[in-house]
Design an enzyme around this catalytic site. Structure first.
Site, short mmCIF file in Angstrom:
data_model
loop_
_atom_site.label_atom_id
_atom_site.label_comp_id
_atom_site.label_asym_id
_atom_site.label_seq_id
_atom_site.Cartn_x
_atom_site.Cartn_y
_atom_site.Cartn_z
N TYR A 71 -10.27 6.20 -13.88
CA TYR A 71 -11.07 5.28 -12.89
C TYR A 71 -12.50 5.40 -12.77
O TYR A 71 -13.30 4.48 -13.10
CB TYR A 71 -10.32 5.41 -11.50
CG TYR A 71 -10.50 4.38 -10.60
CD1 TYR A 71 -10.32 2.99 -10.62
CD2 TYR A 71 -11.20 4.76 -9.43
CE1 TYR A 71 -10.64 1.91 -9.51
CE2 TYR A 71 -11.70 3.66 -8.40
CZ TYR A 71 -11.35 2.54 -8.33
OH TYR A 71 -11.62 1.58 -7.46
N LYS A 124 -15.12 2.85 -14.34
CA LYS A 124 -16.28 1.95 -13.67
C LYS A 124 -17.65 2.28 -13.95
O LYS A 124 -18.46 1.66 -13.71
CB LYS A 124 -15.87 2.44 -12.02
CG LYS A 124 -14.44 1.87 -11.36
CD LYS A 124 -14.55 0.23 -11.31
CE LYS A 124 -13.42 -0.10 -10.69
NZ LYS A 124 -13.56 -1.69 -10.45
N GLY A 174 -3.69 18.03 1.96
CA GLY A 174 -4.53 19.27 2.26
C GLY A 174 -4.61 19.44 3.67
O GLY A 174 -3.67 19.15 4.58
N ASP A 230 -9.78 15.55 -5.46
CA ASP A 230 -10.12 14.60 -4.06
C ASP A 230 -11.38 15.02 -3.38
O ASP A 230 -11.64 16.09 -3.09
CB ASP A 230 -8.53 15.04 -2.94
CG ASP A 230 -8.47 14.11 -2.12
OD1 ASP A 230 -7.70 13.30 -2.31
OD2 ASP A 230 -9.20 13.96 -1.05
P1 NAD Z 1 -5.70 -4.10 -5.89
O1 NAD Z 1 -4.84 -3.23 -6.84
O2 NAD Z 1 -4.87 -4.95 -4.60
O3 NAD Z 1 -6.21 -5.53 -6.90
C1 NAD Z 1 -6.51 -5.35 -8.08
C2 NAD Z 1 -6.33 -6.81 -9.20
O4 NAD Z 1 -6.53 -6.67 -10.19
C3 NAD Z 1 -4.53 -6.81 -8.68
O5 NAD Z 1 -4.24 -8.15 -8.30
C4 NAD Z 1 -4.10 -6.47 -10.07
O6 NAD Z 1 -2.78 -7.11 -10.46
C5 NAD Z 1 -5.25 -6.92 -10.89
N1 NAD Z 1 -5.40 -6.43 -12.15
C6 NAD Z 1 -5.35 -4.84 -12.23
N2 NAD Z 1 -5.54 -4.79 -13.75
C7 NAD Z 1 -5.57 -6.14 -14.42
C8 NAD Z 1 -5.84 -6.38 -15.54
N3 NAD Z 1 -5.94 -5.72 -16.71
N4 NAD Z 1 -6.02 -7.91 -15.76
C9 NAD Z 1 -5.92 -8.74 -14.96
N5 NAD Z 1 -5.85 -8.33 -13.69
C10 NAD Z 1 -5.42 -7.02 -13.39
O7 NAD Z 1 -6.93 -3.57 -5.36
P2 NAD Z 1 -8.22 -3.96 -4.60
O8 NAD Z 1 -8.39 -3.09 -3.44
O9 NAD Z 1 -8.09 -5.29 -4.19
O10 NAD Z 1 -9.30 -3.64 -5.36
C11 NAD Z 1 -10.20 -4.79 -6.08
C12 NAD Z 1 -11.34 -4.44 -6.83
O11 NAD Z 1 -12.17 -3.42 -5.99
C13 NAD Z 1 -11.15 -3.25 -7.91
O12 NAD Z 1 -11.87 -3.31 -9.24
C14 NAD Z 1 -11.21 -1.74 -7.35
O13 NAD Z 1 -11.49 -0.77 -8.17
C15 NAD Z 1 -12.34 -2.25 -6.39
N6 NAD Z 1 -12.61 -1.22 -5.40
C16 NAD Z 1 -11.83 -1.33 -4.19
C17 NAD Z 1 -11.90 -0.47 -3.12
C18 NAD Z 1 -11.01 -0.70 -1.90
O14 NAD Z 1 -11.14 0.10 -1.00
N7 NAD Z 1 -10.40 -1.63 -1.68
C19 NAD Z 1 -12.84 0.64 -3.49
C20 NAD Z 1 -13.61 0.59 -4.37
C21 NAD Z 1 -13.57 -0.46 -5.34
N1 UDP Z 2 -4.64 10.87 1.94
C1 UDP Z 2 -3.76 11.53 2.68
N2 UDP Z 2 -2.23 10.87 2.82
C2 UDP Z 2 -2.18 9.89 2.21
C3 UDP Z 2 -2.73 9.23 1.47
C4 UDP Z 2 -4.12 9.91 1.32
O1 UDP Z 2 -4.16 12.45 3.32
O2 UDP Z 2 -0.89 9.57 2.34
C5 UDP Z 2 -5.93 11.33 1.82
C6 UDP Z 2 -6.31 11.51 0.37
O3 UDP Z 2 -5.96 12.72 -0.08
C7 UDP Z 2 -7.77 11.24 0.45
C8 UDP Z 2 -8.03 10.34 1.38
O4 UDP Z 2 -6.81 10.15 2.11
O5 UDP Z 2 -8.45 12.51 0.73
C9 UDP Z 2 -8.09 8.95 0.99
O6 UDP Z 2 -7.17 8.58 -0.10
P1 UDP Z 2 -7.20 7.11 -0.78
O7 UDP Z 2 -6.13 7.32 -1.87
O8 UDP Z 2 -6.90 6.06 0.31
O9 UDP Z 2 -8.56 7.05 -1.44
P2 UDP Z 2 -9.51 7.84 -2.25
O10 UDP Z 2 -9.09 9.06 -2.17
O11 UDP Z 2 -9.63 6.98 -3.57
O12 UDP Z 2 -10.96 7.53 -1.33
#
Ligand code: NAD
Ligand code: UDP
Length: 308
Positions: free
Chosen positions: A143, A147, A203, A270
């Site tokens: 990931y 990205k 953790g 993490d």
């Molecule tokens: P999500 O998993 O709900 O949405 C992702 C969408 O992309 C889904 O509808 C999935 O079916 C679609 N998808 C995945 N692979 C695909 C492919 N190969 N072709 C077409 N569609 C595909 O996640 P989200 O939280 O809505 O995230 C949306 C975007 O924002 C992502 O790119 C994610 O990396 C980015 N992002 C989200 C967060 C967050 O906290 N929600 C944080 C950082 C970045």
């Molecule tokens: N986490 C947790 N319990 C859960 C899911 C996640 O304690 O059931 C913790 C995880 O280890 C991380 C933080 O919550 O430290 C955020 O996790 P998440 O998967 O939401 O996002 P990211 O690590 O990608 O920021």
């Protein structure tokens, strides 16, 4: 405008489709439904400005559009680690396909990047100028590096081909329409508390995150796309920083019930802390978050109550 949203059936994508349609645009939502759901966009299917296309971003596509938002990519660690090679392909080939289309039709193109590009950061809070501390071969790398490579492609298409890019680095965002089995911390804690199950704190729970409510984030997206002062990258997130223990306790307080907090092993790599420096977003977008964690959790809890 006619606007393509890849990943439009996902959590963030569906809120973005809602907002773009409300502003009077036409929306083409492209999704392969890996983590997205038809229920997220069911209310839009009869909207005259909305079109749904089942397609994978790793395969080329052509649409006559004015703007592209590239959100297609699984975002939760269990989902992006399920098929890590596919995750990297989605980020990298999805970016190439969006950029190629943007170049051909001269569309402004937006990349949903992430705070994960900072890895387990040595600089706190994280400004956009920080290059990050990412393990290139760990479980999160599919990931994080996918990205990071997508950002590279966006900036090379911009420099080499004058493609009109915008790049946002999203910090943990939550709200209604997160998948109940998504595996991210906010949805896990709320669903566990509503079901009366144990709250799984990974953790010792001292690691921190900064949580942004979805409506604040989408406002930031639109402001970044509407201006010409910066192409980014711009951090969008809520600088309020909480330990995971604090989040667990607040969720329990708001939901009520009898769940207990139990500890589970910390996943590898993490990040220990996360907080956006949003000086740039404040300056060029006039943006800052408005919804507090407590308010946002209340909306999200109300949503999950209707789902479970
Ligand atoms: P999500 O998993 O709900 O949405 C992702 C969408 O992309 C889904 O509808 C999935 O079916 C679609 N998808 C995945 N692979 C695909 C492919 N190969 N072709 C077409 N569609 C595909 O996640 P989200 O939280 O809505 O995230 C949306 C975007 O924002 C992502 O790119 C994610 O990396 C980015 N992002 C989200 C967060 C967050 O906290 N929600 C944080 C950082 C970045
Ligand atoms: N986490 C947790 N319990 C859960 C899911 C996640 O304690 O059931 C913790 C995880 O280890 C991380 C933080 O919550 O430290 C955020 O996790 P998440 O998967 O939401 O996002 P990211 O690590 O990608 O920021």
């Amino acid at each position: 405008m006619r606007i393509l949203v890849t990943g439009g059936a996902g959590f963030l994508g569906s809120h973005l489709c809602d907002r773009l349609l409300a502003e009077g645009h036409e929306v083409i939502c492209l999704d392969n439904f890996f983590t997205g759901r038809k229920t997220n966009i069911a209310h839009l299917l009869n909207h005259p400005g909305f079109e749904l296309v089942r397609h994978d971003v790793i395969d080329p596509f052509k649409f006559e559009v004015d703007q592209i938002y590239n959100l297609a990519c699984p975002a939760s660690p269990p989902h992006y680690q399920f098929n890590p090679i596919k995750t990297t392909k989605t980020s990298v080939m999805g970016a190439i396909n969006c950029l190629g289309l943007a170049k051909r039709v001269k569309a402004r193109v937006f990349q949903a990047s992430t705070s994960e590009v900072y890895g387990d950061p040595h600089v706190h809070p994280q400004p956009e100028s920080y290059w990050g501390h990412v393990n290139p071969i760990g479980r999160r790398s599919c990931y994080d590096e996918g990205k990071r490579c997508a950002e590279t492609l966006f900036f090379d298409y911009h420099r080499e081909n004058k493609v009109d890019i915008r790049v946002v680095r999203i910090f943990n965002t939550y709200g209604p329409r997160m998948h109940p089995n998504d595996g991210r911390v906010v949805s896990n804690f709320i669903v566990q508390a509503l079901r009366g199950e144990d709250i799984t704190l990974y953790g010792d729970g001292t690691q921190t995150r900064s949580f942004c409510y979805v409506s604040d984030l989408i406002e930031g997206f639109l402001r970044l796309m509407a201006q010409t002062e910066t192409v980014g990258p711009v951090n969008i997130g809520n600088p309020g920083e909480f330990t995971m223990r604090e989040l667990a306790e607040l969720t329990l307080k708001l939901v009520g019930g009898k769940s207990k907090i139990v500890h589970r092993p910390l996943p590898s790599d993490d990040p220990k802390q996360r907080q956006p420096d949003i000086t740039l977003a404040r300056k060029v977008l006039g943006w800052e978050p408005k919804v507090s964690l407590e308010q946002g959790l209340q909306h999200t809890i109300a949503y999950f109550r209707t789902q479970l």
